[in-house]
Design an enzyme around this catalytic site. Structure first.
Site, PDB file in Angstrom:
ATOM      1  N   SER A 119     -92.327 -62.495 -14.617  1.00 21.60           N
ATOM      2  CA  SER A 119     -93.227 -62.885 -13.533  1.00 21.60           C
ATOM      3  C   SER A 119     -92.873 -64.293 -13.029  1.00 21.60           C
ATOM      4  O   SER A 119     -91.751 -64.517 -12.569  1.00 21.60           O
ATOM      5  CB  SER A 119     -94.676 -62.779 -14.005  1.00 21.60           C
ATOM      6  OG  SER A 119     -95.567 -62.747 -12.915  1.00 21.60           O
ATOM      7  N   ASP A 143     -90.354 -57.501 -14.623  1.00 23.83           N
ATOM      8  CA  ASP A 143     -91.391 -57.038 -13.696  1.00 23.83           C
ATOM      9  C   ASP A 143     -91.749 -58.078 -12.641  1.00 23.83           C
ATOM     10  O   ASP A 143     -92.922 -58.426 -12.466  1.00 23.83           O
ATOM     11  CB  ASP A 143     -92.645 -56.607 -14.463  1.00 23.83           C
ATOM     12  CG  ASP A 143     -93.450 -55.583 -13.649  1.00 23.83           C
ATOM     13  OD1 ASP A 143     -92.874 -54.541 -13.276  1.00 23.83           O
ATOM     14  OD2 ASP A 143     -94.636 -55.825 -13.381  1.00 23.83           O
ATOM     15  N   HIS A 274     -97.684 -54.870 -16.246  1.00 24.09           N
ATOM     16  CA  HIS A 274     -96.909 -56.022 -15.782  1.00 24.09           C
ATOM     17  C   HIS A 274     -96.326 -56.824 -16.949  1.00 24.09           C
ATOM     18  O   HIS A 274     -95.159 -57.208 -16.926  1.00 24.09           O
ATOM     19  CB  HIS A 274     -97.826 -56.894 -14.921  1.00 24.09           C
ATOM     20  CG  HIS A 274     -97.181 -58.089 -14.318  1.00 24.09           C
ATOM     21  ND1 HIS A 274     -95.963 -58.043 -13.657  1.00 24.09           N
ATOM     22  CD2 HIS A 274     -97.597 -59.394 -14.259  1.00 24.09           C
ATOM     23  CE1 HIS A 274     -95.659 -59.254 -13.220  1.00 24.09           C
ATOM     24  NE2 HIS A 274     -96.627 -60.088 -13.573  1.00 24.09           N
TER      25      HIS A 274
END
Length: 296
Positions: A119, A143, A274
């Site tokens: 992220s 992700d 996520h």
């Protein structure tokens, strides 16, 4: 007096390591222009691996992955997160993050073979690779794409997962159990023990007895185009790991990655949200191991 490492045996037991001797983990700090960046160094050996967490997380998010891997590593608390200092301007976008994180890598892991960024950590990895050619040999992005911040802003409800707590939740809480319950509702696929560990590592108690997250909230929006340009400018090998149940990376983002860098490798972890490192630590560890094996 309990330390931040006392929960590692619980991590190890949960992923099936049993009585395997645990590595020595120490905290190391780097100061750049008066700004402190903190990190966890796994073993006394020179790190082969650097890991950068996502927004609203900290270096302990990688504990289970690193226990499964068993390699020398450096897990960094991004600026404004964990034990790293907060910035006066509250700007934790990837480009301002890059020089501080790069200095930490240069001091404590100058010969690392791989950087794994999830992220916000993944976007920071992209920024560093373009800004400091040669510092990062290859990267795994977990992700994330430069479009992920915009995609998150368009999500609602359960699709936001625990990231919603980081960006939209209250600033303080009455007690730790309240935080654990809220996090459990946002991450139904994770064990209660894993959630409790994560909350303990990611909070601090205030003088009035209330609890606060151990990170500063980002005040600025992340612009995708400079990061796409940075990705295009970098020449290192990239691998993208998608969470199969996550909405943070769209198929269109993968197409754009491939348009700019046809050699990017893409793999999906089925059922993961996520935070792949939390939802599927063993699967992610095996993916990272495969990339590290290529560096030998």
């Amino acid at each position: 007096m309990p330390t931040e490492f006392d929960l590692l045996p619980e991590n190890a037991e949960e992923i099936g390591l049993g009585s395997t001797p645990l590595p020595t983990v120490t905290r190391v700090d780097t100061e750049v222009d008066g700004h402190l960046t903190s990190a966890l160094k796994w073993t006394a050996e020179p790190p082969r691996l650097v890991l950068l967490h996502g927004g609203g997380q900290n270096a302990h998010t990688w504990d289970s992955v690193l226990l499964a891997l068993g390699v020398a590593a450096l897990a960094i608390d991004l600026p404004g997160h964990g034990h790293s200092a907060w910035r006066d301007d509250h700007d934790y976008r990837p480009l301002p993050n890059a020089p501080l994180v790069a200095a930490t890598i240069r001091e404590h892991a100058p010969h690392a073979e791989l950087v794994v960024g999830m992220s916000l950590g993944g976007l920071t990895t992209i920024a560093i690779a373009a800004r400091d050619p040669g510092l990062i040999e290859r990267a795994v992005l977990v992700d994330v794409s430069p479009e992920s911040p915009r995609r998150f802003s368009e999500l609602s409800g359960k699709d936001r997962g625990t990231v919603a707590l980081a960006s939209d939740g209250p600033d303080t809480f009455d007690d730790l159990e309240e935080l654990i319950e809220l996090t459990a509702m946002a991450a139904p696929n994770r064990s209660k023990s894993a959630i409790r560990r994560g909350v303990i590592h990611n909070t601090r108690q205030l003088p009035d007895g209330r609890w606060q997250w151990r990170y500063d909230r980002m005040r600025e929006q992340i612009d995708s185009e400079p990061l796409w340009d940075a990705f295009s400018a970098s020449t290192i090998p990239y691998k993208l790991v998608r969470g199969g149940a996550s909405a943070f990376v769209a198929d269109a983002d993968v197409d754009e990655y491939r348009r700019r860098r046809p050699d990017i490798d893409v793999v999906t972890v089925p059922g993961s949200g996520h935070s792949v490192q939390s939802d599927a630590p063993l699967e992610l560890a095996e993916i990272i191991r495969t990339v590290l094996d290529k560096t030998r």
